[in-house]
Design a protein around this motif. Structure first.
Motif, PDB file in Angstrom:
ATOM      1  N   LEU A  94       0.936  -1.184   0.074  1.00 43.80           N
ATOM      2  CA  LEU A  94      -0.055  -0.007   0.207  1.00 43.80           C
ATOM      3  C   LEU A  94       0.764   1.204  -0.251  1.00 43.80           C
ATOM      4  O   LEU A  94       2.080   1.045   0.458  1.00 43.80           O
ATOM      5  N   ASP A  95       0.340   2.443  -0.650  1.00 43.61           N
ATOM      6  CA  ASP A  95       0.917   3.643  -0.414  1.00 43.61           C
ATOM      7  C   ASP A  95       0.731   4.403   0.816  1.00 43.61           C
ATOM      8  O   ASP A  95       1.534   5.118   1.201  1.00 43.61           O
ATOM      9  N   ARG A  96      -0.320   4.223   1.143  1.00 44.94           N
ATOM     10  CA  ARG A  96      -0.796   4.906   2.518  1.00 44.94           C
ATOM     11  C   ARG A  96      -0.840   3.808   3.810  1.00 44.94           C
ATOM     12  O   ARG A  96      -1.356   2.782   3.556  1.00 44.94           O
ATOM     13  N   ARG A  97      -0.759   4.306   4.879  1.00 47.50           N
ATOM     14  CA  ARG A  97      -0.918   3.231   6.169  1.00 47.50           C
ATOM     15  C   ARG A  97      -2.356   3.116   6.153  1.00 47.50           C
ATOM     16  O   ARG A  97      -3.286   3.956   6.221  1.00 47.50           O
ATOM     17  N   LYS A  98      -2.653   1.886   6.376  1.00 48.75           N
ATOM     18  CA  LYS A  98      -3.920   1.570   6.588  1.00 48.75           C
ATOM     19  C   LYS A  98      -3.955   0.395   7.923  1.00 48.75           C
ATOM     20  O   LYS A  98      -2.824  -0.156   7.850  1.00 48.75           O
ATOM     21  N   VAL A  99      -4.961   0.430   8.749  1.00 46.24           N
ATOM     22  CA  VAL A  99      -5.090  -0.285   9.883  1.00 46.24           C
ATOM     23  C   VAL A  99      -6.176  -1.590   9.665  1.00 46.24           C
ATOM     24  O   VAL A  99      -7.196  -1.163   9.140  1.00 46.24           O
ATOM     25  N   THR A 100      -5.805  -2.424   9.988  1.00 50.62           N
ATOM     26  CA  THR A 100      -6.798  -3.793  10.309  1.00 50.62           C
ATOM     27  C   THR A 100      -7.939  -3.697  10.917  1.00 50.62           C
ATOM     28  O   THR A 100      -7.486  -3.089  12.136  1.00 50.62           O
ATOM     29  N   PRO A 101      -8.752  -4.357  11.032  1.00 52.86           N
ATOM     30  CA  PRO A 101      -9.852  -4.446  12.040  1.00 52.86           C
ATOM     31  C   PRO A 101      -9.217  -5.034  13.561  1.00 52.86           C
ATOM     32  O   PRO A 101      -9.805  -4.698  14.537  1.00 52.86           O
ATOM     33  N   ASP A 102      -7.921  -5.415  13.357  1.00 54.57           N
ATOM     34  CA  ASP A 102      -7.417  -6.194  14.809  1.00 54.57           C
ATOM     35  C   ASP A 102      -6.485  -4.876  15.285  1.00 54.57           C
ATOM     36  O   ASP A 102      -5.895  -5.073  16.270  1.00 54.57           O
ATOM     37  N   GLY A 103      -6.502  -3.918  14.516  1.00 54.42           N
ATOM     38  CA  GLY A 103      -5.575  -2.674  14.695  1.00 54.42           C
ATOM     39  C   GLY A 103      -4.079  -2.651  14.530  1.00 54.42           C
ATOM     40  O   GLY A 103      -2.904  -2.257  15.020  1.00 54.42           O
ATOM     41  N   PHE A 104      -3.680  -3.559  13.435  1.00 55.64           N
ATOM     42  CA  PHE A 104      -2.424  -3.728  12.884  1.00 55.64           C
ATOM     43  C   PHE A 104      -2.331  -2.977  11.521  1.00 55.64           C
ATOM     44  O   PHE A 104      -3.098  -3.058  10.665  1.00 55.64           O
ATOM     45  N   GLU A 105      -0.877  -2.566  11.476  1.00 55.55           N
ATOM     46  CA  GLU A 105      -0.702  -2.098  10.169  1.00 55.55           C
ATOM     47  C   GLU A 105      -1.042  -3.096   9.038  1.00 55.55           C
ATOM     48  O   GLU A 105      -0.555  -4.351   9.319  1.00 55.55           O
ATOM     49  N   ALA A 106      -1.678  -2.651   8.024  1.00 57.76           N
ATOM     50  CA  ALA A 106      -2.188  -3.849   7.015  1.00 57.76           C
ATOM     51  C   ALA A 106      -1.110  -4.690   6.341  1.00 57.76           C
ATOM     52  O   ALA A 106      -1.519  -5.717   5.985  1.00 57.76           O
ATOM     53  N   THR A 107      -0.325  -3.926   5.663  1.00 59.73           N
ATOM     54  CA  THR A 107       0.850  -4.800   4.967  1.00 59.73           C
ATOM     55  C   THR A 107       1.423  -5.912   5.695  1.00 59.73           C
ATOM     56  O   THR A 107       1.671  -6.987   5.404  1.00 59.73           O
ATOM     57  N   PHE A 108       1.907  -5.331   6.960  1.00 61.22           N
ATOM     58  CA  PHE A 108       2.451  -6.348   8.093  1.00 61.22           C
ATOM     59  C   PHE A 108       1.621  -7.672   8.329  1.00 61.22           C
ATOM     60  O   PHE A 108       1.904  -8.848   8.445  1.00 61.22           O
ATOM     61  N   ALA A 109       0.324  -7.171   8.589  1.00 62.92           N
ATOM     62  CA  ALA A 109      -0.579  -8.210   9.027  1.00 62.92           C
ATOM     63  C   ALA A 109      -0.789  -8.960   7.958  1.00 62.92           C
ATOM     64  O   ALA A 109      -1.131 -10.124   8.369  1.00 62.92           O
ATOM     65  N   THR A 110      -0.985  -8.795   6.691  1.00 59.76           N
ATOM     66  CA  THR A 110      -1.610  -9.417   5.686  1.00 59.76           C
ATOM     67  C   THR A 110      -0.319 -10.406   5.312  1.00 59.76           C
ATOM     68  O   THR A 110      -0.456 -11.549   5.030  1.00 59.76           O
ATOM     69  N   ASN A 111       0.923  -9.685   5.059  1.00 56.95           N
ATOM     70  CA  ASN A 111       2.012 -10.608   4.554  1.00 56.95           C
ATOM     71  C   ASN A 111       2.640 -11.353   5.392  1.00 56.95           C
ATOM     72  O   ASN A 111       3.326 -12.272   5.052  1.00 56.95           O
TER      73      ASN A 111
END
Length: 282
Positions: A94-111
Motif C-alpha cells: 500500500l502507499d498509505r498506512r491502513k489499519v486492520t480490524p485487529d488494529g495492525f498495520e495492513a501490509t505487515f498483518a497480511t504479508n
C-alpha cells in the motif's frame, strides 16, 4: 502430487492462481484461498478450463483479519485430514498506512502475521501428513527491510513508505522461515522461502499513488504470472528439495539472503512478538 493436498493463499489471481493451476495439473487436490467469492469462483473456472479433471476447492478468508484466518484453519481441518503443502502466497503493498480490524498495520498483518498464524494453526495436520512442506513467498524486496521494524512493527514512526514497509514484511517472511525451520527440526515438515521474480500481475495496482503508475510502466518488462509461479511450484513439488529446509530460493536455486535475513536473533525476536500479537504460544 497425486493424493496430496495443497492449500494456497492469495490463489484467485496472479502467481497464486498459476501456482494452483500447476499443482492441479500434477494431480494434487488444491484448495484455493481468497477473500472475494466472485473472484474465487472465476479462479476455479479458469483452472478447470485448462485442467478439466482438476481436484479443486475454494475457501474464503480475509487475511487482514486474524479471526478470518482462524476460521480458514478451522474450516480446512473440518474438510481435510491431511495437508502436504501450505503455500503462503498472498501479499499486499500500500502507499498509505491502513489499519486492520485487529488494529495492525495492513501490509505487515497480511504479508506476515496472517501467515504466521495460519501456519501455527495448521502445524499439527502438516506434521501428521509428513513429509510435508511450508512454502513462503518472500521477495528480493526484503533487502530494503531494516531490523528497525522489530521495534516498530506497525510502521507508526516517521513518514509512511509503502516500499519500506513492504520490504520489512518480506524480511519478516524470511525470518519467519528461519524461525520455523528451527522449530520443525525432528519432524518431517520442511519450510523454505523464495523470490518469485518481478512479475506482471495485479500486485501493486491497489495502491493509490506513484507505486501504481510505476507498476504499469514496468509491466512490459516483467515476468508472466506463470513464470513467477515456477519457483513456488518447484518448492512445493520437486523431489530435488525433499528434506531441504530453511533456505531462500531464486529461479529454483538456493540464493543468499540479505545479512539482516540471516540473523537468528532477529528471527527469534520476530517470532516472540508475532506470537504475542496473534495470541499463540511462542
Amino acid at each position: 502430487m497425486e493424493g496430496k493436498v495443497c492449500l494456497v493463499t492469495g490463489a484467485t489471481s496472479g502467481i497464486g492462481l498459476e501456482t494452483a493451476r500447476a499443482l492441479a495439473r500434477q494431480g494434487a487436490t488444491v484448495v484455493l484461498s481468497g477473500r472475494d467469492p466472485g473472484r474465487g469462483e472465476a479462479a476455479l473456472a479458469e483452472v478447470r478450463r485448462t485442467v478439466p479433471d482438476a481436484k479443486l476447492d475454494l475457501m474464503l478468508a480475509d487475511l487482514t483479519s486474524l479471526g478470518s484466518v482462524r476460521k480458514l484453519a478451522q474450516g480446512f481441518q473440518a474438510r481435510y485430514s491431511r495437508l502436504d503443502v501450505l503455500l503462503n502466497n498472498a501479499g499486499l503493498m500500500l502507499d498509505r498506512r491502513k489499519v486492520t480490524p485487529d488494529g495492525f498495520e495492513a501490509t505487515f498483518a497480511t504479508n506476515h502475521l496472517a501467515h504466521f498464524l495460519l501456519t501455527h494453526l495448521l502445524l499439527d495436520v502438516l506434521k501428521a501428513s509428513g513429509p510435508a512442506r511450508v512454502v513462503n513467498v518472500a521477495s528480493e524486496g526484503h533487502r530494503m527491510g531494516s531490523l528497525d521494524f522489530l521495534d516498530d512493527l506497525q510502521a507508526e514512526r516517521g513518514g509512511y513508505s509503502g516500499m519500506r514497509v513492504y520490504g520489512n514484511s518480506k524480511l519478516a517472511n524470511i525470518l519467519f522461515t528461519r524461525g520455523l525451520k528451527r522449530r520443525l527440526e525432528g519432524t518431517k515438515v520442511t519450510t523454505n522461502s523464495l523470490h518469485p521474480g518481478v512479475v506482471r500481475t495485479g500486485f501493486g495496482l491497489n495502491s493509490e499513488g506513484i507505486t501504481k503508475h510505476l507498476v504499469k510502466l514496468a509491466a512490459p518488462f516483467m515476468l508472466s504470472a506463470e513464470g513467477g509461479a515456477r519457483t513456488s511450484v518447484f518448492l512445493a513439488s520437486s523431489p530435488e528439495v525433499e528434506g531441504v529446509s530453511g533456505r531462500y530460493f531464486i529461479k529454483s536455486k538456493v540464493a543468499r539472503e540479505s545479512k539482516a535475513a540471516q540473523s537468528d536473533e532477529a528471527a527469534e525476536t520476530l517470532w516472540r512478538k508475532s506470537a504475542e500479537l496473534t495470541g499463540v504460544g511462542a
